[in-house]
Design a protein around this motif. Structure first.
Motif: not given
Length: 171
Positions: A6-8, A66-69, A71-74
């Motif tokens: 997702t970041f890529w 960005g939203v997915g990233n 939530f992943q970091v959170r």
């Protein structure tokens, strides 16, 4: 692994968003200025329409990934606690980034749906409208330049967010 994908995808969408903002004024628009007005207007219409589709698609992908990233970091870094994100530099940087994203979305919409069509309509303007056309072109360049600068700052903020040694420090 999924967070890397997702970041890529997020970075690829950023490249699609930023790349043409550099290419258009440096290469495409100067080349188009060499064409006669009626041909230039047709070429500009096609170029801006295709760029518009690509840029809006890239912006949509950027928002979704960005939203997915986030939530992943959170989940991974802050144990699912949004509040903890804002106890670290991460939250401040993310907040600034999101404000700039909102600004670029508004500027892009205004340019795409209001300013751009007005400039395009005046490409082959009669002599009495040339001053107005020149003013709108200058405004278009200024808005595009500000939007590019915001995009570059957003990219820098992304690098700060990815630097855990910096972004995860408490405020």
């Amino acid at each position: 692994m999924l967070e890397s994908v997702t970041f890529w995808v997020h970075l690829m969408a950023a490249a699609v968003w930023i790349g043409p903002q550099v290419l258009l004024p440096l290469a495409a628009l100067p080349a188009l200025r060499t064409l006669e007005p009626s041909l230039r207007k047709r070429a500009l219409a096609v170029l801006t329409a295709r760029y518009g589709y690509a840029s809006w698609a890239a912006l949509a992908v950027l928002v979704v990934t960005g939203v997915g990233n986030t939530f992943q970091v959170r989940s991974d870094t802050f144990g699912g606690d949004f509040g903890a994100m804002f106890d670290a530099r991460y939250g401040l940087i993310l907040g600034i980034k999101l404000a700039l994203v909102a600004a670029t979305l508004l500027l892009t919409a205004w340019h795409a749906f209001v300013l751009g069509p007005r400039v395009l309509a005046l490409v082959d303007a009669p002599p009495e409208d040339q001053a107005r056309a020149a003013g709108l072109r200058r405004l278009s360049v200024a808005v595009s330049t500000v939007n590019l600068a915001i995009g570059v700052v957003i990219l820098y903020l992304v690098t700060l967010l990815q630097n855990g040694e910096f972004s995860l420090r408490p405020l």
